[in-house]
Design an enzyme around this catalytic site. Sequence first.
Site, PDB file in Angstrom:
ATOM      1  CE  LYS A  17      -6.998   1.407 -12.319  1.00 50.11           C
ATOM      2  NZ  LYS A  17      -6.690   0.104 -11.724  1.00 50.11           N
TER       3      LYS A  17
HETATM    4  N1  PMP Z   1      -1.798  -0.320  -7.799  1.00 46.71           N
HETATM    5  C1  PMP Z   1      -2.509  -1.054  -8.673  1.00 46.71           C
HETATM    6  C2  PMP Z   1      -1.800  -2.124  -9.440  1.00 46.71           C
HETATM    7  C3  PMP Z   1      -3.885  -0.838  -8.837  1.00 46.71           C
HETATM    8  O1  PMP Z   1      -4.593  -1.563  -9.702  1.00 46.71           O
HETATM    9  C4  PMP Z   1      -4.521   0.166  -8.058  1.00 46.71           C
HETATM   10  C5  PMP Z   1      -5.994   0.394  -8.200  1.00 46.71           C
HETATM   11  N2  PMP Z   1      -6.299   1.349  -9.171  1.00 46.71           N
HETATM   12  C6  PMP Z   1      -3.734   0.911  -7.158  1.00 46.71           C
HETATM   13  C7  PMP Z   1      -2.375   0.640  -7.060  1.00 46.71           C
HETATM   14  C8  PMP Z   1      -4.333   2.008  -6.341  1.00 46.71           C
HETATM   15  O2  PMP Z   1      -4.631   3.122  -7.153  1.00 46.71           O
HETATM   16  P1  PMP Z   1      -5.782   4.139  -6.811  1.00 46.71           P
HETATM   17  O3  PMP Z   1      -5.595   4.557  -5.408  1.00 46.71           O
HETATM   18  O4  PMP Z   1      -5.592   5.245  -7.762  1.00 46.71           O
HETATM   19  O5  PMP Z   1      -7.070   3.406  -7.003  1.00 46.71           O
END
Ligand code: PMP
Length: 304
Positions: free
Chosen positions: A154
């Site tokens: 991220k």
């Molecule tokens: N994949 C990507 C590329 C993302 O940016 C996100 C959003 N954070 C997710 C998956 C989903 O992650 P989460 O459920 O932790 O928000």
Amino acid sequence: MEYAYFEGNIVNIDEAKISIKTNSIHYGTLVFEGIRAYYNENHNQLYILFSDAHYKRLLTNARAMFMYLNKTPEELTSITKGLLKKSEIKTDTYIRPFIYFKDLALTPKLKDFTPEVAIYTYNFGRYLDTSKGIHAKVSSWRRNSDNSIPSRWKVAGAYVNSALAKTEALMSGYDEAILLNEHGTLSEGSGENIFIIRGKKLITPSFSEGILEGITRSAIIKLAKNELFLEIEERTVSRSELYAADEVFLTGTAAEITPVVAIDNRPIKDGEIGNITKKLQNLYFHAVRGDIERYKHWLTPVYD
Ligand code: PMP
């Protein structure tokens, strides 16, 4: 009034400004999180969803980027509570914490720089249409490989990849992009993890497929297992298996649970939102608002 946490204090949003010379802006070396807080009118309470898990992921990612911040997940949760309280937020909101190098030197490196953390709130509303379902396109762009920029982290720079895919999808008349990884198998959406349902099986790409270790992904696996008694498969998924699915949906903090009703112009089954997706949405939306006692441990109440 709108506030932010900036350089160690909660300040008016207009005072939360950084220099154009800031190192992390130039090289995308900023790690971030997206957190939602849900307001429950009956409880007169604002609940932060999975605060600890988000801050743990943020600090883990920061460490991989040589950003050593002298803060624990508990301290960051407490700062976030303070920010929400000071802002007197009594509605659903989105929280964006991030860590960046504040140094003004122009070198793309991760060493001998000073990390800083900032947090602000944002009025996201619904990110994608969770009620009607969306049309998705398998992107011509491949997800970053783990040996170039890990999707797991991220990190801001990795989102050039997401922006390319999302833009291509939008400009081609779709709502969202689905990316294949370097091996040509399924990874995730531009900002979401992906699930397919076949019979009584819930199937999703495993962590080694070039995905973010999604926090919503893991919550959905728990709900599917414990509440709907589905069998879970975390494995490699081929593109063509998408078209063979009974149901498809995306998960993410922003996207919540977004049904996908067509991919590459092929309706998923009858092109309607599937029953299992509906059940999972229903459970999730009640749990995040504090309406299911056994999932209250997912939540951090803001007001005492
Ligand atoms: N994949 C990507 C590329 C993302 O940016 C996100 C959003 N954070 C997710 C998956 C989903 O992650 P989460 O459920 O932790 O928000």
